[in-house]
Design a protein around this motif. Structure first.
Motif, PDB file in Angstrom:
ATOM      1  N   VAL A 147       6.933  -7.133 -22.613  1.00  0.00           N
ATOM      2  CA  VAL A 147       5.655  -7.773 -22.302  1.00  0.00           C
ATOM      3  C   VAL A 147       5.881  -9.090 -21.560  1.00  0.00           C
ATOM      4  CG1 VAL A 147       3.564  -8.810 -23.284  1.00  0.00           C
ATOM      5  CG2 VAL A 147       4.498  -6.703 -24.272  1.00  0.00           C
ATOM      6  N   LEU A 148       6.887  -9.820 -21.992  1.00  0.00           N
ATOM      7  CA  LEU A 148       7.230 -11.095 -21.352  1.00  0.00           C
ATOM      8  C   LEU A 148       7.624 -10.879 -19.894  1.00  0.00           C
ATOM      9  CD1 LEU A 148       7.753 -14.135 -21.736  1.00  0.00           C
ATOM     10  CD2 LEU A 148      10.054 -13.558 -22.506  1.00  0.00           C
ATOM     11  N   GLY A 149       8.431  -9.865 -19.634  1.00  0.00           N
ATOM     12  CA  GLY A 149       8.877  -9.578 -18.276  1.00  0.00           C
ATOM     13  C   GLY A 149       7.742  -9.163 -17.362  1.00  0.00           C
ATOM     14  N   ILE A 150       6.859  -8.322 -17.879  1.00  0.00           N
ATOM     15  CA  ILE A 150       5.705  -7.883 -17.083  1.00  0.00           C
ATOM     16  C   ILE A 150       4.832  -9.079 -16.720  1.00  0.00           C
ATOM     17  CG2 ILE A 150       3.532  -6.587 -17.161  1.00  0.00           C
ATOM     18  CD1 ILE A 150       4.988  -4.503 -18.884  1.00  0.00           C
ATOM     19  N   SER A 151       4.553  -9.896 -17.713  1.00  0.00           N
ATOM     20  CA  SER A 151       3.683 -11.054 -17.491  1.00  0.00           C
ATOM     21  C   SER A 151       4.286 -12.035 -16.492  1.00  0.00           C
ATOM     22  CB  SER A 151       3.427 -11.779 -18.820  1.00  0.00           C
ATOM     23  OG  SER A 151       2.839 -10.923 -19.769  1.00  0.00           O
ATOM     24  N   SER A 152       5.547 -12.391 -16.701  1.00  0.00           N
ATOM     25  CA  SER A 152       6.197 -13.369 -15.830  1.00  0.00           C
ATOM     26  C   SER A 152       6.314 -12.860 -14.398  1.00  0.00           C
ATOM     27  CB  SER A 152       7.586 -13.718 -16.357  1.00  0.00           C
ATOM     28  OG  SER A 152       7.495 -14.371 -17.601  1.00  0.00           O
ATOM     29  N   SER A 153       6.703 -11.599 -14.239  1.00  0.00           N
ATOM     30  CA  SER A 153       6.894 -11.041 -12.907  1.00  0.00           C
ATOM     31  C   SER A 153       5.573 -10.934 -12.160  1.00  0.00           C
ATOM     32  CB  SER A 153       7.548  -9.665 -13.003  1.00  0.00           C
ATOM     33  OG  SER A 153       7.800  -9.137 -11.723  1.00  0.00           O
ATOM     34  N   PHE A 154       4.522 -10.527 -12.845  1.00  0.00           N
ATOM     35  CA  PHE A 154       3.232 -10.376 -12.178  1.00  0.00           C
ATOM     36  C   PHE A 154       2.636 -11.732 -11.829  1.00  0.00           C
ATOM     37  CE2 PHE A 154      -1.405 -10.103 -12.173  1.00  0.00           C
ATOM     38  CZ  PHE A 154      -1.595  -9.133 -11.201  1.00  0.00           C
ATOM     39  N   PHE A 155       2.681 -12.679 -12.789  1.00  0.00           N
ATOM     40  CA  PHE A 155       2.057 -13.983 -12.562  1.00  0.00           C
ATOM     41  C   PHE A 155       2.789 -14.804 -11.509  1.00  0.00           C
ATOM     42  CE2 PHE A 155       0.646 -13.705 -17.246  1.00  0.00           C
ATOM     43  CZ  PHE A 155      -0.489 -12.983 -16.877  1.00  0.00           C
ATOM     44  N   LEU A 156       4.142 -14.709 -11.504  1.00  0.00           N
ATOM     45  CA  LEU A 156       4.922 -15.571 -10.625  1.00  0.00           C
ATOM     46  C   LEU A 156       5.496 -14.862  -9.414  1.00  0.00           C
ATOM     47  CD1 LEU A 156       6.990 -17.560 -13.260  1.00  0.00           C
ATOM     48  CD2 LEU A 156       4.892 -18.266 -12.134  1.00  0.00           C
ATOM     49  N   GLY A 157       5.569 -13.528  -9.494  1.00  0.00           N
ATOM     50  CA  GLY A 157       6.227 -12.804  -8.426  1.00  0.00           C
ATOM     51  C   GLY A 157       7.737 -12.796  -8.619  1.00  0.00           C
ATOM     52  N   ILE A 158       8.218 -13.447  -9.682  1.00  0.00           N
ATOM     53  CA  ILE A 158       9.646 -13.493 -10.006  1.00  0.00           C
ATOM     54  C   ILE A 158       9.771 -13.432 -11.524  1.00  0.00           C
ATOM     55  CG2 ILE A 158      10.234 -14.849  -7.979  1.00  0.00           C
ATOM     56  CD1 ILE A 158      10.381 -17.278  -9.800  1.00  0.00           C
ATOM     57  N   GLY A 159      10.978 -13.389 -12.015  1.00  0.00           N
ATOM     58  CA  GLY A 159      11.179 -13.343 -13.458  1.00  0.00           C
ATOM     59  C   GLY A 159      11.218 -14.717 -14.085  1.00  0.00           C
ATOM     60  N   GLY A 160      10.595 -14.846 -15.218  1.00  0.00           N
ATOM     61  CA  GLY A 160      10.701 -16.094 -15.968  1.00  0.00           C
ATOM     62  C   GLY A 160       9.569 -17.059 -15.720  1.00  0.00           C
ATOM     63  N   GLY A 161       9.572 -18.154 -16.480  1.00  0.00           N
ATOM     64  CA  GLY A 161       8.522 -19.145 -16.331  1.00  0.00           C
ATOM     65  C   GLY A 161       8.169 -19.776 -17.655  1.00  0.00           C
ATOM     66  N   PRO A 162       7.086 -20.517 -17.688  1.00  0.00           N
ATOM     67  CA  PRO A 162       6.690 -21.213 -18.909  1.00  0.00           C
ATOM     68  C   PRO A 162       6.306 -20.284 -20.041  1.00  0.00           C
ATOM     69  CG  PRO A 162       4.945 -21.308 -17.276  1.00  0.00           C
ATOM     70  CD  PRO A 162       6.161 -20.782 -16.580  1.00  0.00           C
ATOM     71  N   ILE A 163       5.925 -19.050 -19.700  1.00  0.00           N
ATOM     72  CA  ILE A 163       5.553 -18.083 -20.742  1.00  0.00           C
ATOM     73  C   ILE A 163       6.735 -17.841 -21.671  1.00  0.00           C
ATOM     74  CG2 ILE A 163       4.630 -15.779 -21.190  1.00  0.00           C
ATOM     75  CD1 ILE A 163       3.652 -15.767 -18.285  1.00  0.00           C
ATOM     76  N   ASN A 164       7.943 -17.833 -21.093  1.00  0.00           N
ATOM     77  CA  ASN A 164       9.147 -17.626 -21.910  1.00  0.00           C
ATOM     78  C   ASN A 164       9.198 -18.591 -23.088  1.00  0.00           C
ATOM     79  OD1 ASN A 164       9.800 -15.959 -19.766  1.00  0.00           O
ATOM     80  ND2 ASN A 164      11.912 -16.643 -19.637  1.00  0.00           N
ATOM     81  N   LEU A 165       8.987 -19.874 -22.812  1.00  0.00           N
ATOM     82  CA  LEU A 165       9.136 -20.893 -23.846  1.00  0.00           C
ATOM     83  C   LEU A 165       8.096 -20.728 -24.943  1.00  0.00           C
ATOM     84  CD1 LEU A 165       9.996 -24.055 -21.738  1.00  0.00           C
ATOM     85  CD2 LEU A 165      11.530 -22.440 -22.847  1.00  0.00           C
ATOM     86  N   VAL A 166       6.863 -20.437 -24.567  1.00  0.00           N
ATOM     87  CA  VAL A 166       5.817 -20.237 -25.573  1.00  0.00           C
ATOM     88  C   VAL A 166       6.175 -19.069 -26.489  1.00  0.00           C
ATOM     89  CG1 VAL A 166       3.419 -19.522 -25.929  1.00  0.00           C
ATOM     90  CG2 VAL A 166       3.954 -21.243 -24.204  1.00  0.00           C
TER      91      VAL A 166
END
Length: 261
Positions: A147-166
């Motif tokens: 779920v984290l990967g789908i969210s980060s990739s769709f929102f940013l166009g790349i892997g990772g981001g602030p969602i990871n930390l939350v």
């Protein structure tokens, strides 16, 4: 323009290495804002920069003996995030095809990023008041990573981001610096998978010199970020992270208006 782009890549990678957000959340919207390239090219360049920085950071932590990675938790998360990142990429491509206009797709991505970042900021400011969990087991970790990967990739166009930390704060009760290392490890896996998929699919209009320069800036940013991280505590990292979220919210809002204009 090259100097500006390289400066963005270095600054973003430095902050990304400190906070554990990779740097893509800075590179993507800022390069969108300055009109450095089209959406697809920016996504790819950002991803390669993040990949170089996370690769250096993770390997250096391991070699230096200061790695806090727990393979029983972080590796299933990373594997799930890698698979989710590929799925998120396909979802964004579908959205872009549906609208038939790269600018509208960019506006959707920027708007979603802004909303997600607002939620991330609110959680971070109130995380001491929120009860957390201690998830264990490979299957739950893979599912969360997916779920984290789908969210980060769709929102940013790349892997990772602030969602990871939350996610790491809430589901695994990690400290800020522990979560930062885990996040970079997860981003490494998801970004590697995404980059391989992008190359296999073919990348057009790519300036090789620009790509190489951004990758080098990513590594240099990783070096600088590690150096700074050693001299600050969790509270300082949290403040830096919150300040960054405010900046990203403003830049994303600007990009929504620019793409829709």
């Amino acid at each position: 323009m090259l100097v500006i782009v390289f400066a963005i890549a270095f600054f973003a990678s430095t902050i990304g290495a400190i906070c554990g957000i990779g740097g893509g959340i800075i590179i993507k919207p800022v390069m969108d804002a300055v009109g450095a390239a089209d959406v697809a090219t920016i996504n790819f360049l950002s991803g390669c920069t993040v990949l170089s920085m996370t690769c250096y950071s993770v390997i250096k932590s391991k070699v230096s003996g200061d790695s806090k990675i727990d393979p029983k938790i972080d590796t299933p998360l990373a594997v799930g995030a890698a698979a989710g990142g590929l799925a998120g990429r396909q979802m964004f491509s579908a959205v872009a095809s549906f609208f038939g206009d790269a600018n509208i797709a960019g506006a959707v991505q920027a708007g979603t990023l802004m909303l997600v970042t607002v939620g991330t900021l609110l959680y971070t400011l109130n995380k001491e008041k929120i009860a957390t969990r201690n998830v264990t087991g490979a299957i739950p970790c893979v599912a969360i990573g997916l779920v984290l990967g789908i969210s980060s990739s769709f929102f940013l166009g790349i892997g990772g981001g602030p969602i990871n930390l939350v996610v790491l704060f809430y589901f695994f009760t990690m400290s800020t610096k522990r979560a930062a290392q885990s996040s970079l490890y997860i981003i490494l896996f998801s970004q590697a998978a995404s980059t391989i998929a992008a190359v296999a699919g073919g990348v057009s209009n790519l300036d090789v010199a620009l790509l190489a320069g951004m990758a080098v800036c990513g590594i240099l940013g990783g070096i600088a970020g590690r150096a700074v991280n050693k001299h600050i505590d969790d509270a300082a990292v949290d403040k830096l992270f919150c300040g960054l979220m405010v900046a990203i919210i403003l830049i994303s809002g600007f990009n929504v208006v620019r793409y829709c204009g």
